[in-house]
Design a protein around this motif. Structure first.
Motif, PDB file in Angstrom:
ATOM      1  N   GLU A 592      32.293  50.097  20.111  1.00 36.30           N
ATOM      2  CA  GLU A 592      32.250  50.648  18.756  1.00 36.30           C
ATOM      3  C   GLU A 592      33.511  50.285  17.984  1.00 36.30           C
ATOM      4  N   MET A 593      34.669  50.316  18.643  1.00 38.50           N
ATOM      5  CA  MET A 593      35.920  49.957  17.969  1.00 38.50           C
ATOM      6  C   MET A 593      35.916  48.481  17.596  1.00 38.50           C
ATOM      7  N   LEU A 594      35.429  47.634  18.494  1.00 40.04           N
ATOM      8  CA  LEU A 594      35.365  46.206  18.203  1.00 40.04           C
ATOM      9  C   LEU A 594      34.430  45.923  17.033  1.00 40.04           C
ATOM     10  N   LYS A 595      33.301  46.636  17.031  1.00 35.56           N
ATOM     11  CA  LYS A 595      32.328  46.459  15.953  1.00 35.56           C
ATOM     12  C   LYS A 595      32.937  46.875  14.610  1.00 35.56           C
ATOM     13  N   SER A 596      33.635  48.012  14.582  1.00 37.92           N
ATOM     14  CA  SER A 596      34.252  48.475  13.336  1.00 37.92           C
ATOM     15  C   SER A 596      35.395  47.568  12.912  1.00 37.92           C
ATOM     16  N   THR A 597      36.112  46.986  13.888  1.00 39.38           N
ATOM     17  CA  THR A 597      37.167  46.020  13.547  1.00 39.38           C
ATOM     18  C   THR A 597      36.576  44.801  12.860  1.00 39.38           C
ATOM     19  N   ALA A 598      35.469  44.334  13.363  1.00 38.68           N
ATOM     20  CA  ALA A 598      34.786  43.202  12.735  1.00 38.68           C
ATOM     21  C   ALA A 598      34.341  43.559  11.321  1.00 38.68           C
ATOM     22  N   GLU A 599      33.892  44.804  11.142  1.00 37.88           N
ATOM     23  CA  GLU A 599      33.468  45.225   9.814  1.00 37.88           C
ATOM     24  C   GLU A 599      34.647  45.271   8.847  1.00 37.88           C
ATOM     25  N   MET A 600      35.819  45.658   9.352  1.00 37.15           N
ATOM     26  CA  MET A 600      37.005  45.689   8.486  1.00 37.15           C
ATOM     27  C   MET A 600      37.334  44.297   7.935  1.00 37.15           C
ATOM     28  N   ILE A 601      36.999  43.278   8.705  1.00 35.34           N
ATOM     29  CA  ILE A 601      37.310  41.907   8.291  1.00 35.34           C
ATOM     30  C   ILE A 601      36.145  41.292   7.526  1.00 35.34           C
ATOM     31  N   TYR A 602      34.936  41.483   8.037  1.00 30.03           N
ATOM     32  CA  TYR A 602      33.788  40.775   7.480  1.00 30.03           C
ATOM     33  C   TYR A 602      33.232  41.436   6.215  1.00 30.03           C
ATOM     34  N   ASN A 603      33.209  42.768   6.185  1.00 30.13           N
ATOM     35  CA  ASN A 603      32.617  43.454   5.030  1.00 30.13           C
ATOM     36  C   ASN A 603      33.359  43.178   3.721  1.00 30.13           C
ATOM     37  N   PRO A 604      34.719  43.153   3.721  1.00 31.39           N
ATOM     38  CA  PRO A 604      35.392  42.755   2.477  1.00 31.39           C
ATOM     39  C   PRO A 604      35.010  41.346   2.025  1.00 31.39           C
ATOM     40  N   TYR A 605      34.854  40.442   2.983  1.00 29.60           N
ATOM     41  CA  TYR A 605      34.441  39.083   2.620  1.00 29.60           C
ATOM     42  C   TYR A 605      33.050  39.095   1.982  1.00 29.60           C
ATOM     43  N   LYS A 606      32.149  39.941   2.514  1.00 32.68           N
ATOM     44  CA  LYS A 606      30.808  40.038   1.930  1.00 32.68           C
ATOM     45  C   LYS A 606      30.882  40.542   0.493  1.00 32.68           C
ATOM     46  N   GLU A 607      31.762  41.517   0.251  1.00 33.59           N
ATOM     47  CA  GLU A 607      31.920  42.023  -1.116  1.00 33.59           C
ATOM     48  C   GLU A 607      32.486  40.943  -2.028  1.00 33.59           C
ATOM     49  N   TYR A 608      33.419  40.149  -1.501  1.00 34.50           N
ATOM     50  CA  TYR A 608      33.983  39.046  -2.289  1.00 34.50           C
ATOM     51  C   TYR A 608      32.903  38.017  -2.625  1.00 34.50           C
ATOM     52  N   LYS A 683      35.511  53.953  10.303  1.00 35.11           N
ATOM     53  CA  LYS A 683      34.655  53.871  11.485  1.00 35.11           C
ATOM     54  C   LYS A 683      35.489  53.602  12.737  1.00 35.11           C
ATOM     55  N   PHE A 684      36.496  52.732  12.595  1.00 32.70           N
ATOM     56  CA  PHE A 684      37.371  52.417  13.735  1.00 32.70           C
ATOM     57  C   PHE A 684      38.106  53.679  14.212  1.00 32.70           C
ATOM     58  N   THR A 685      38.658  54.403  13.246  1.00 26.66           N
ATOM     59  CA  THR A 685      39.388  55.631  13.595  1.00 26.66           C
ATOM     60  C   THR A 685      38.457  56.666  14.205  1.00 26.66           C
ATOM     61  N   GLY A 686      37.262  56.805  13.601  1.00 27.78           N
ATOM     62  CA  GLY A 686      36.294  57.769  14.130  1.00 27.78           C
ATOM     63  C   GLY A 686      35.867  57.426  15.539  1.00 27.78           C
ATOM     64  N   ALA A 687      35.616  56.130  15.796  1.00 21.10           N
ATOM     65  CA  ALA A 687      35.217  55.710  17.143  1.00 21.10           C
ATOM     66  C   ALA A 687      36.329  55.965  18.147  1.00 21.10           C
ATOM     67  N   TYR A 688      37.572  55.718  17.717  1.00 20.02           N
ATOM     68  CA  TYR A 688      38.705  55.920  18.632  1.00 20.02           C
ATOM     69  C   TYR A 688      38.856  57.391  19.003  1.00 20.02           C
ATOM     70  N   PHE A 689      38.893  58.243  17.985  1.00 19.42           N
ATOM     71  CA  PHE A 689      39.108  59.664  18.271  1.00 19.42           C
ATOM     72  C   PHE A 689      37.929  60.290  18.979  1.00 19.42           C
ATOM     73  N   LYS A 690      36.709  59.884  18.630  1.00 18.77           N
ATOM     74  CA  LYS A 690      35.540  60.416  19.335  1.00 18.77           C
ATOM     75  C   LYS A 690      35.572  59.982  20.800  1.00 18.77           C
ATOM     76  N   GLY A 691      35.989  58.747  21.043  1.00 19.69           N
ATOM     77  CA  GLY A 691      36.063  58.272  22.417  1.00 19.69           C
ATOM     78  C   GLY A 691      37.122  59.000  23.220  1.00 19.69           C
ATOM     79  N   VAL A 692      38.320  59.153  22.609  1.00 21.04           N
ATOM     80  CA  VAL A 692      39.429  59.761  23.328  1.00 21.04           C
ATOM     81  C   VAL A 692      39.265  61.267  23.492  1.00 21.04           C
TER      82      VAL A 692
END
Length: 846
Positions: A592-608, A683-692
C-alpha cells in the motif's frame, strides 16, 4: 460444465450445450510453473511434490481444524432430506447466473418452482437471454457480458487457465474487463429497479452459480443469505480430485492430494481475478480480501451449496458438511415436439440408431471428424443419427446415416440405442435419464470428469479424449455400449433417477438453509424483516410494508431505523503464527505504501498532462489573433448601436485576454498537481500509520494466539471484531485469559504431563507450558491495544464508507412505498397493524 435440462431446448447446434465461461485468470507465471501445468484440454497437471502444493496441504489442514469458524456437523452419508421444509415468508430472490443458455435454462425451472411458494424471483444474467427469461414468467435483469465471446474464449483456452498465446493476444485482459462489468451488473441486480417496468426491487436472498463471482460479496454488502448451486464439484473433498485437475504421482496421502487439487485450482483462479474483485469491492464500500482468504471464501464462510447432479451418479462425499446437498439434475418439462417425416421414416426403417453429436464444440477439422465417425459406423454395422452441431459435421446421407440440425435431446434419446457426445452435464444427464448407454469424447474442462463418472457407473466405456480419437477406438466404444450388460446398467441407472426431482429438492435445500428464525417481521410474519427499529430496551424487526405504514401514520421516525442484518458476513484474514502473520501484514502495508508513493509521483503528472490537453493546441497562432467580437453583443445592443456587431476587439485586448486565460489555466493545473501529490502523500501516511498502529500489532497478537495449535490446544473463540465495542471486548478477554492461562500453564502442564506419562510427560508438559507462556502472554499484552485499535479502524471505515449503505436504504424505502401501494391494505388492516405496534413498543419499554 453445461447445466442440464430435460430438453436442452433441443438445439444441438445452439448455445444450450455450451460450457459456462472460464474464469480467465491472469496467472502468475512462477506459481503455475512451480505447482501446476495447464494442458491443451484445459485441465491442470498438479505437481504434488512442489513446495506450493506441500505448503497448501498444511494450510488446508489448518483451515479444516479452525475452531474460530467451526464447520457445521458432518454427516456420514446422505443428509436427511425426506422431511418437507416449508417457507412461510415471501422473499425477493435474485438468481445470478453466468454462462450459456444451457446454464440459464435450469435456473428458470428453479425460479418457476420458487414462485409456487409466493417468492418474487428475478433472474440476473446476460442481456441476450432477456426474452428467454421473461417468456418463462420471471423478472429479468441484465448483468452484461457476452456468452458467445466467452464460449469462443473457452474453445481457444479450455478450462480455467489461458494459454500463453491468449496472454500475448490480450484476450485475457478483455475477459477480465468483461468479468468487471458482470460484477457490477450483479450488484445492480440486487438493488436497482426493473429496467423495463421501473418497479423497485431489493434482494432478500441471493442464489448463484460460482462463475458469477459477485454472490458472496453482494450478500456481504446487504447482510442477506446467499446460496450457491452448480453442476460440478466445487467443494474440496478427499473422495475425488477437482474435475479440472490431473494429479501427479506422489508420496502424499491420496486423500490429502484430492483435497489439495481443489486448493490449487482455487488459488490459481484467485491469482487472476483477485485484483478485479477487490477493485469492485472497493466500489461498493467493502474492504479488500487477502490472497490467503479469497480462494477458499465459500468454504471458509460455510456458504450453503446445492449440487445439481444425481446422487446415484456421484454419491455425496462423506467429508462434506451438512451445509452441502446433492439434489439431482435440474429437468424442465419436455417440450412438445413433432419430428419431420424424413426423420420419423428413418427411425421406423430399422433398428434403433446410435446418436453421435458434439453440440457447440468447434472442431478444427470437421471433415476428419466426419470421416472417423463414418468409418466407426461402418466397422460396427450400426445405424447412426449424426448431429451437425457448430462444427457442421456431415456429408451425403445414406441408408444407415441421418444428419440432423435441431432436435430436442429428451425426445430424440428415447428413440436411439446409445449416445456419443462431448460430455456436457446436460447432455450426460439427458442420456442417463433415458437409460441410454453413453460414450463421452471430452474436449476440455470437466468433460473428462463426467466421462469417468459414467464409466464408473457401468453405463459406458472410459472416456476417449478428443485428441486420441480414431475410428477403431470409437467403433470399440460403440460396440461396448451396445453389449447387454452395459445397456442393462444404463437402464438400471435411469430407474434410480426416475424418483429424483432435482428442482423440487433444490428448493427444499434452499429453504432448509435459510435463517428463518431471524427473517420474520414482528408485525407481518409473512414478510421478511429488513428494518430494525431501535428502542431503549429492545429492537423491533419490521418489513418494508410495516415500516411504510408506520411512517405514513407518523408512528416512527426514519432516523431510528437501521438495516436488519439477517446474515452478517465478516471476512477476517486469519493468522497461523506470529512470523507469517507479521510478514504478511508487513507485505500488505509495504504494498500500500509503494502504491501511494507511485501515486504521489504519477498523479501530478496526470494532472499536468490533463491541463496541457485542455489548452487550445493552436493558442497564440496568427489564426487565433483574428478579430474577436464581444460576447455581450446581442440583438438589443445591435438595435441601439448598429455598428456594435461589426466592431471587433483590438489586437492588444485579444492578446491580454488570451494571456490571462493561459495564466489562470496554468495556475489551475499547478493547483491540481499539488492536490494530487498531497492526496498521494495522505494515502502514504494513512497506510503507514494503519500498518504500524493497527495491522502489524493485530497480526502479531493473532499470530501468538494461534501458536498453541501446534501442540493440539485450540485458542478460545472470542467472535469477530466488527467495531470498537467488540474490539475492546476481545482485547480485554484475551488479556485476562492470556495472562492467566500463560502463567498457570507454565506450572500446571509439567505436573499434568508427569501424571499422565511420567518423566517423559513432564518434559513434554514443560515444553508445552513454556511455549504457552511465550505466546499467550505476548498475545495478551499486544492484543490489549491491537484489538481495540482494530475495532476503531473498522468503525471509522464503516462511517466513511457510507455511499453503498445509503443506496441500500433508499432502495428499500422506495420499494417499501411501491409494495405498500400495490398491496392496498384496508383501513381496518392498517389500524390493526398500528395497534399491534403500539402494544409491542409498550411491552418493550415497560
Amino acid at each position: 460444465m453445461e447445466t442440464p435440462s430435460r430438453h436442452d431446448n433441443g438445439n444441438t447446434g445452439s448455445l444450450d450445450e455450451q460450457a459456462p465461461p472460464p474464469y480467465s485468470p491472469y496467472v502468475d507465471g512462477e506459481l503455475v510453473v512451480e505447482s501446476a501445468d495447464v494442458q491443451t484440454d484445459g485441465r491442470i497437471n498438479v505437481d504434488l511434490d512442489s513446495k506450493f502444493a506441500r505448503t497448501l496441504a498444511k494450510v488446508i489442514e489448518l483451515q479444516q481444524e479452525d475452531l474460530q469458524n467451526p464447520p457445521p456437523d458432518y454427516l456420514w452419508g446422505q443428509p436427511a432430506q425426506e422431511q418437507a421444509i416449508g417457507c412461510d415468508i415471501q422473499l425477493n430472490i435474485v438468481i445470478q447466473i453466468v454462462g450459456s443458455r444451457g446454464d440459464v435454462q435450469p435456473f428458470i425451472a428453479l425460479g418457476n418452482e420458487l414462485q409456487k411458494y409466493g417468492h418474487r424471483v428475478r433472474l440476473a444474467t446476460h442481456d441476450v437471454f432477456a426474452e428467454f427469461v421473461t417468456q418463462s414468467g420471471l423478472e429479468f435483469y441484465p448483468i452484461g457480458g457476452d456468452p458467445a465471446e466467452l464460449m469462443a474464449f473457452i474453445v481457444k483456452n479450455p478450462g480455467l487457465i489461458p494459454q500463453m498465446s491468449a496472454l500475448r493476444a490480450g484476450e485475457v485482459q478483455k475477459k477480465r474487463a468483461m468479468v468487471a462489468e458482470m460484477l457490477q451488473g450483479c450488484w445492480k441486480s440486487c438493488i436497482e429497479d426493473d429496467p423495463v417496468t421501473k418497479v423497485p426491487f431489493v434482494a432478500d436472498v441471493i442464489i448463484a452459480n460460482p462463475p458469477s463471482f459477485a454472490h458472496i460479496h453482494c450478500a456481504q454488502a446487504l447482510s442477506i443469505p446467499v446460496h450457491l448451486m452448480f453442476t460440478m464439484p466445487w467443494t474440496s473433498t478427499k473422495a475425488f480430485p477437482h474435475p479440472l485437475a490431473n494429479l501427479s504421482s506422489s508420496d502424499m496421502n491420496p486423500k490429502t492430494a484430492n483435497r489439495v487439487s481443489y486448493g490449487v485450482v482455487e488459488w490459481l483462479t484467485w491469482q487472476g481475478l483477485g485484483d478485479v474483485i477487490n477493485r469492485w469491492r472497493a466500489s461498493i464500500d467493502l474492504e479488500p480480501i487477502s490472497a490467503t482468504e479469497g480462494p477458499r471464501l465459500a468454504e471458509t464462510l460455510k456458504v450453503p451449496f446445492t449440487y445439481c447432479w444425481s446422487p446415484a451418479l456421484i454419491p455425496r462425499p462423506q467429508d462434506w458438511p451438512t451445509n452441502i446437498d446433492i439434489c439431482g439434475f435440474f429437468f424442465r418439462e419436455p417440450p412438445t415436439y413433432k419430428p419431420s417425416p424424413r426423420l420419423q421414416e428413418f427411425l421406423d426403417s430399422g433398428p434403433a440408431p446410435v446418436y453421435i453429436g458434439f453440440g457447440s464444440i468447434v472442431i478444427d477439422n470437421p471433415q476428419k471428424m466426419t470421416e472417423i465417425i463414418l468409418e466407426a459406423v461402418a466397422r460396427t454395422g450400426v445405424r447412426a443419427i449424426i448431429s451437425r452441431g457448430w462444427s457442421k459435421l456431415g456429408g451425403t446421407p445414406g441408408h444407415n446415416i441421418y444428419y440432423i440440425d435441431d432436435c430436442p435431446h429428451e425426445w430424440l434419446f428415447q428413440h436411439v440405442a446409445a449416445v456419443v457426445h462431448h460430455g456436457g452435464a446436460g447432455t450426460t444427464a439427458c442420456g442417463l435419464s433415458n437409460g441410454r448407454s453413453t460414450t463421452i469424447v471430452p474436449f476440455f474442462g470437466d468433460q473428462p470428469f463426467w466421462g469417468n463418472m459414467v464409466a464408473r457407473a457401468g453405463a459406458g466405456p472410459k472416456p476417449i479424449p478428443y485428441a486420441s480419437l480414431n475410428a477403431k477406438l470409437l467403433a470399440d466404444a460403440i460396440s461396448f455400449c451396445l453389449t447387454p450388460a452395459v445397456a442393462r446398467s444404463a437402464r438400471d441407472f435411469a430407474l434410480k433417477m426416475q424418483y429424483e426431482s432435482g428442482v423440487a429438492a433444490a428448493v427444499q435445500s434452499f429453504h432448509r438453509h435459510l435463517p428463518l428464525n431471524k427473517m420474520h417481521c414482528s408485525l407481518i410474519p409473512s414478510q421478511p424483516s429488513i428494518w430494525t427499529y431501535k428502542r431503549s430496551k429492545g429492537n423491533i424487526n419490521l418489513s418494508k410494508t410495516a415500516v411504510q405504514i408506520l411512517i405514513d401514520n407518523g408512528k416512527i421516525d426514519a432516523k431510528h431505523l437501521r438495516c436488519h442484518n439477517i446474515n452478517p458476513i465478516h471476512i477476517e484474514t486469519r493468522r497461523w503464527d506470529p512470523l507469517t502473520g507479521i510478514l504478511s501484514a508487513s507485505t500488505s502495508t509495504g504494498s500500500e505504501m509503494l502504491k501511494s508513493t507511485a501515486e504521489m509521483i504519477y498523479n501530478p503528472y496526470k494532472e499536468y498532462a490533463r491541463g496541457r490537453s485542455q489548452k487550445s493546441p493552436r493558442a497564440h497562432t496568427k489564426q487565433d489573433l483574428s478579430p474577436v467580437y464581444p460576447a455581450s453583443s446581442s440583438s438589443h445592443s445591435s438595435r441601439h448601436n448598429p455598428e456594435a456587431k461589426s466592431q471587433p476587439l483590438d489586437l492588444d485586448t485579444t492578446m491580454t485576454r488570451a494571456n490571462s486565460d493561459c495564466s489562470r489555466s496554468s495556475l489551475l493545473t499547478a493547483g491540481n498537481m499539488v492536490g494530487a501529490s498531497l492526496k498521494g502523500f495522505g494515502k502514504f501516511t494513512g497506510a503507514y500509520f494503519k500498518g504500524v498502529v493497527v495491522d502489524l500489532p493485530h497480526a502479531a497478537a493473532e499470530g501468538f494466539r494461534q501458536v498453541p495449535r501446534l501442540y493440539g490446544e485450540e485458542p478460545k473463540d472470542y467472535g469477530t471484531v466488527r467495531d470498537w465495542k467488540t474490539g475492546a471486548t476481545m482485547g480485554g478477554r484475551n488479556f485476562v485469559d492470556g495472562m492467566t492461562d500463560g502463567f498457570k500453564g507454565f506450572f500446571t502442564e509439567p505436573v499434568k504431563g508427569a501424571r499422565e506419562d511420567g518423566a517423559l510427560g513432564a518434559v513434554k508438559g514443560f515444553a508445552k507450558g513454556t511455549i504457552g507462556l511465550a505466546t499467550k502472554v505476548p498475545s495478551a499484552g499486544i492484543g490489549l491495544v491491537a484489538y481495540p485499535f482494530h475495532g476503531i479502524a473498522k468503525t471509522i471505515e464503516t462511517a466513511v464508507r457510507s455511499k453503498t449503505r445509503k443506496a441500500i436504504v433508499n432502495a428499500r424505502l422506495r420499494e417499501g412505498y411501491e409494495v405498500t401501494r400495490q398491496l392496498g391494505l384496508s383501513e381496518d388492516e392498517q389500524q390493526d397493524l398500528l395497534q399491534r405496534f403500539q402494544l409491542l413498543t409498550h411491552r418493550l419499554d415497560s
